[in-house]
Design a protein around this motif. Structure first.
Motif, PDB file in Angstrom:
ATOM      1  N   LYS A   1       0.972  -1.146  -0.042  1.00 31.42           N
ATOM      2  CA  LYS A   1      -0.084   0.012  -0.151  1.00 31.42           C
ATOM      3  C   LYS A   1       0.910   1.062  -0.056  1.00 31.42           C
ATOM      4  O   LYS A   1       1.838   1.223   0.789  1.00 31.42           O
ATOM      5  CB  LYS A   1      -0.989  -0.138   1.345  1.00 31.42           C
ATOM      6  N   GLY A   2       0.574   2.254  -0.867  1.00 29.80           N
ATOM      7  CA  GLY A   2       1.402   3.540  -0.912  1.00 29.80           C
ATOM      8  C   GLY A   2       2.721   3.331  -1.577  1.00 29.80           C
ATOM      9  O   GLY A   2       3.507   4.305  -1.534  1.00 29.80           O
TER      10      GLY A   2
ATOM     11  N   LEU B   1      -6.294   4.041 -15.450  1.00 32.44           N
ATOM     12  CA  LEU B   1      -6.941   4.347 -16.658  1.00 32.44           C
ATOM     13  C   LEU B   1      -7.988   3.453 -16.940  1.00 32.44           C
ATOM     14  O   LEU B   1      -9.114   4.089 -17.204  1.00 32.44           O
ATOM     15  CB  LEU B   1      -5.913   4.177 -17.754  1.00 32.44           C
ATOM     16  N   LEU B   2      -7.895   2.202 -16.659  1.00 33.29           N
ATOM     17  CA  LEU B   2      -8.856   1.114 -16.905  1.00 33.29           C
ATOM     18  C   LEU B   2     -10.065   1.379 -15.707  1.00 33.29           C
ATOM     19  O   LEU B   2     -11.361   1.195 -16.049  1.00 33.29           O
ATOM     20  CB  LEU B   2      -8.138  -0.294 -16.688  1.00 33.29           C
ATOM     21  N   MET B   3      -9.489   1.642 -14.482  1.00 36.18           N
ATOM     22  CA  MET B   3     -10.702   1.905 -13.648  1.00 36.18           C
ATOM     23  C   MET B   3     -11.384   3.232 -13.686  1.00 36.18           C
ATOM     24  O   MET B   3     -12.569   3.303 -13.403  1.00 36.18           O
ATOM     25  CB  MET B   3      -9.992   2.201 -12.093  1.00 36.18           C
ATOM     26  N   LEU B   4     -10.736   4.272 -14.357  1.00 33.40           N
ATOM     27  CA  LEU B   4     -11.359   5.419 -14.505  1.00 33.40           C
ATOM     28  C   LEU B   4     -12.571   5.209 -15.764  1.00 33.40           C
ATOM     29  O   LEU B   4     -13.678   5.711 -15.703  1.00 33.40           O
ATOM     30  CB  LEU B   4     -10.413   6.614 -14.993  1.00 33.40           C
TER      31      LEU B   4
ATOM     32  N   ALA C   1     -13.651   5.581  -8.665  1.00 34.21           N
ATOM     33  CA  ALA C   1     -12.442   4.804  -9.362  1.00 34.21           C
ATOM     34  C   ALA C   1     -11.171   5.441  -8.707  1.00 34.21           C
ATOM     35  O   ALA C   1     -10.394   4.777  -8.375  1.00 34.21           O
ATOM     36  CB  ALA C   1     -12.380   5.038 -10.768  1.00 34.21           C
ATOM     37  N   ILE C   2     -11.110   6.840  -8.281  1.00 34.31           N
ATOM     38  CA  ILE C   2     -10.009   7.457  -7.968  1.00 34.31           C
ATOM     39  C   ILE C   2      -9.935   7.032  -6.624  1.00 34.31           C
ATOM     40  O   ILE C   2      -8.652   6.551  -6.058  1.00 34.31           O
ATOM     41  CB  ILE C   2     -10.093   8.831  -8.179  1.00 34.31           C
ATOM     42  N   VAL C   3     -10.900   6.815  -5.591  1.00 34.12           N
ATOM     43  CA  VAL C   3     -10.570   6.564  -4.251  1.00 34.12           C
ATOM     44  C   VAL C   3     -10.350   5.032  -4.133  1.00 34.12           C
ATOM     45  O   VAL C   3      -9.451   4.652  -3.341  1.00 34.12           O
ATOM     46  CB  VAL C   3     -11.991   6.773  -3.556  1.00 34.12           C
ATOM     47  N   ILE C   4     -11.083   4.166  -5.191  1.00 37.16           N
ATOM     48  CA  ILE C   4     -10.621   2.769  -5.043  1.00 37.16           C
ATOM     49  C   ILE C   4      -9.203   2.554  -5.161  1.00 37.16           C
ATOM     50  O   ILE C   4      -8.365   2.045  -4.621  1.00 37.16           O
ATOM     51  CB  ILE C   4     -11.647   1.754  -5.751  1.00 37.16           C
TER      52      ILE C   4
END
Length: 87
Positions: A3-4, A14-17, A80-83
């Motif tokens: 994480k991080g 990009l795929l999540m967006l 999507a950004i939060v995930i």
């Protein structure tokens, strides 16, 4: 990956967006039939209203692009950004 970590893969972002935009648009379209959720489909459409055609004799190219931004699409992008940041 931890994480991080510094080496995050931006292709995943990009795929999540894209998935957030598509799912948000779908949810907005479906919710437009429900009076209490009609606000999710509120948005603006912009782009080329008529396709542009380039006729070169033996080759005909047609260009067109229309984008519709809705409230549900914006919510999908934010999720999507939060995930992505939580991964």
């Amino acid at each position: 990956m931890a994480k991080g970590s510094v080496g995050k893969n931006y292709w995943i972002l990009l795929l999540m967006l894209l998935a957030g935009i598509v799912l948000g648009g779908l949810i907005g379209h479906v919710a437009s039939g429900v009076p209490a959720l009609k606000w999710l489909d509120y948005g603006q459409t912009f782009g080329l209203s008529k396709p542009v055609t380039l006729d070169l004799g033996i080759l005909v190219l047609t260009f067109g692009l229309t984008i519709k931004i809705t409230i549900a699409g914006i919510i999908g992008i934010l999720l999507a950004i939060v995930i992505y940041r939580l991964l």
